[in-house]
Motif scaffolding. Structure first.
Motif, PDB file in Angstrom:
ATOM      1  N   GLY A  46       0.819  -1.206   0.000  1.00  0.00           N
ATOM      2  CA  GLY A  46       0.000   0.000   0.000  1.00  0.00           C
ATOM      3  C   GLY A  46       0.850   1.252   0.000  1.00  0.00           C
ATOM      4  O   GLY A  46       2.075   1.212  -0.011  1.00  0.00           O
ATOM      5  N   SER A  47       0.162   2.377  -0.012  1.00  0.00           N
ATOM      6  CA  SER A  47       0.853   3.657  -0.022  1.00  0.00           C
ATOM      7  C   SER A  47       0.121   4.631   0.885  1.00  0.00           C
ATOM      8  O   SER A  47      -1.042   4.447   1.215  1.00  0.00           O
ATOM      9  N   VAL A  48       0.837   5.671   1.282  1.00  0.00           N
ATOM     10  CA  VAL A  48       0.312   6.654   2.211  1.00  0.00           C
ATOM     11  C   VAL A  48       0.547   8.038   1.618  1.00  0.00           C
ATOM     12  O   VAL A  48       1.636   8.319   1.109  1.00  0.00           O
ATOM     13  N   SER A  49      -0.472   8.898   1.682  1.00  0.00           N
ATOM     14  CA  SER A  49      -0.316  10.252   1.170  1.00  0.00           C
ATOM     15  C   SER A  49       0.458  11.112   2.167  1.00  0.00           C
ATOM     16  O   SER A  49       0.653  10.735   3.321  1.00  0.00           O
ATOM     17  N   TYR A  50       0.873  12.275   1.704  1.00  0.00           N
ATOM     18  CA  TYR A  50       1.594  13.225   2.558  1.00  0.00           C
ATOM     19  C   TYR A  50       0.768  13.569   3.790  1.00  0.00           C
ATOM     20  O   TYR A  50       1.277  13.567   4.909  1.00  0.00           O
ATOM     21  N   ASP A  51      -0.520  13.857   3.586  1.00  0.00           N
ATOM     22  CA  ASP A  51      -1.388  14.234   4.708  1.00  0.00           C
ATOM     23  C   ASP A  51      -1.549  13.104   5.712  1.00  0.00           C
ATOM     24  O   ASP A  51      -1.547  13.330   6.926  1.00  0.00           O
ATOM     25  N   GLU A  52      -1.699  11.877   5.226  1.00  0.00           N
ATOM     26  CA  GLU A  52      -1.825  10.728   6.131  1.00  0.00           C
ATOM     27  C   GLU A  52      -0.541  10.517   6.922  1.00  0.00           C
ATOM     28  O   GLU A  52      -0.577  10.239   8.121  1.00  0.00           O
ATOM     29  N   GLU A  53       0.605  10.645   6.255  1.00  0.00           N
ATOM     30  CA  GLU A  53       1.887  10.467   6.925  1.00  0.00           C
ATOM     31  C   GLU A  53       2.115  11.572   7.957  1.00  0.00           C
ATOM     32  O   GLU A  53       2.616  11.324   9.048  1.00  0.00           O
ATOM     33  N   LYS A  54       1.693  12.787   7.623  1.00  0.00           N
ATOM     34  CA  LYS A  54       1.823  13.906   8.568  1.00  0.00           C
ATOM     35  C   LYS A  54       0.964  13.650   9.804  1.00  0.00           C
ATOM     36  O   LYS A  54       1.384  13.900  10.932  1.00  0.00           O
ATOM     37  N   GLN A  55      -0.241  13.121   9.606  1.00  0.00           N
ATOM     38  CA  GLN A  55      -1.123  12.793  10.722  1.00  0.00           C
ATOM     39  C   GLN A  55      -0.528  11.664  11.568  1.00  0.00           C
ATOM     40  O   GLN A  55      -0.575  11.716  12.798  1.00  0.00           O
ATOM     41  N   ASN A  56       0.047  10.652  10.923  1.00  0.00           N
ATOM     42  CA  ASN A  56       0.682   9.550  11.653  1.00  0.00           C
ATOM     43  C   ASN A  56       1.861  10.049  12.485  1.00  0.00           C
ATOM     44  O   ASN A  56       2.055   9.628  13.629  1.00  0.00           O
ATOM     45  N   GLU A  57       2.654  10.948  11.917  1.00  0.00           N
ATOM     46  CA  GLU A  57       3.801  11.497  12.645  1.00  0.00           C
ATOM     47  C   GLU A  57       3.338  12.343  13.822  1.00  0.00           C
ATOM     48  O   GLU A  57       3.948  12.308  14.889  1.00  0.00           O
ATOM     49  N   ALA A  58       2.243  13.109  13.640  1.00  0.00           N
ATOM     50  CA  ALA A  58       1.722  13.929  14.735  1.00  0.00           C
ATOM     51  C   ALA A  58       1.225  13.044  15.873  1.00  0.00           C
ATOM     52  O   ALA A  58       1.438  13.348  17.054  1.00  0.00           O
ATOM     53  N   GLN A  59       0.583  11.948  15.536  1.00  0.00           N
ATOM     54  CA  GLN A  59       0.102  11.017  16.560  1.00  0.00           C
ATOM     55  C   GLN A  59       1.279  10.361  17.282  1.00  0.00           C
ATOM     56  O   GLN A  59       1.275  10.230  18.505  1.00  0.00           O
ATOM     57  N   GLY A  60       2.302   9.977  16.533  1.00  0.00           N
ATOM     58  CA  GLY A  60       3.500   9.403  17.148  1.00  0.00           C
ATOM     59  C   GLY A  60       4.197  10.393  18.055  1.00  0.00           C
ATOM     60  O   GLY A  60       4.702  10.036  19.123  1.00  0.00           O
TER      61      GLY A  60
END
Length: 90
Positions: A46-60
């Motif tokens: 799968g792949s992740v968009s910039y916005d999804e990755e930014k949200q994942n990093e913020a949660q981390g």
């Protein structure tokens, strides 16, 4: 209890240390991403968009900061227990 808080907090921090120390940078396999880009993962599929990755990093980052708080709370509890025990011996 103090030991448990310290250990859990430390583990939470180190699992999310990259997100905490990375700041606001969004990365895909160590390469910086820009809005509109996608990150393809061959191992996870799968792949992740910039916005999804930014949200994942913020949660981390949030979980990492919570880990720091728990570790500090564990240290404070341990220190207060030591102070209380020392006062009782007097």
């Amino acid at each position: 209890m103090a030991y448990v808080l310290f250990i859990v907090g430390t583990v939470m921090f180190f699992i999310n240390a990259e997100a905490v120390l990375n700041g606001n940078a969004v990365e895909c396999d160590g390469s910086p991403m820009r809005p509109g880009q996608w990150c393809a993962s061959f191992s996870g599929g799968g792949s992740v968009s910039y916005d999804e990755e930014k949200q994942n990093e913020a949660q981390g980052e949030l979980v990492g900061h919570a880990g720091i708080g728990l570790a500090v709370l564990g240290i404070v509890l341990f220190a207060s227990h030591g102070i209380t025990a020392r006062r009782r011996r007097r």
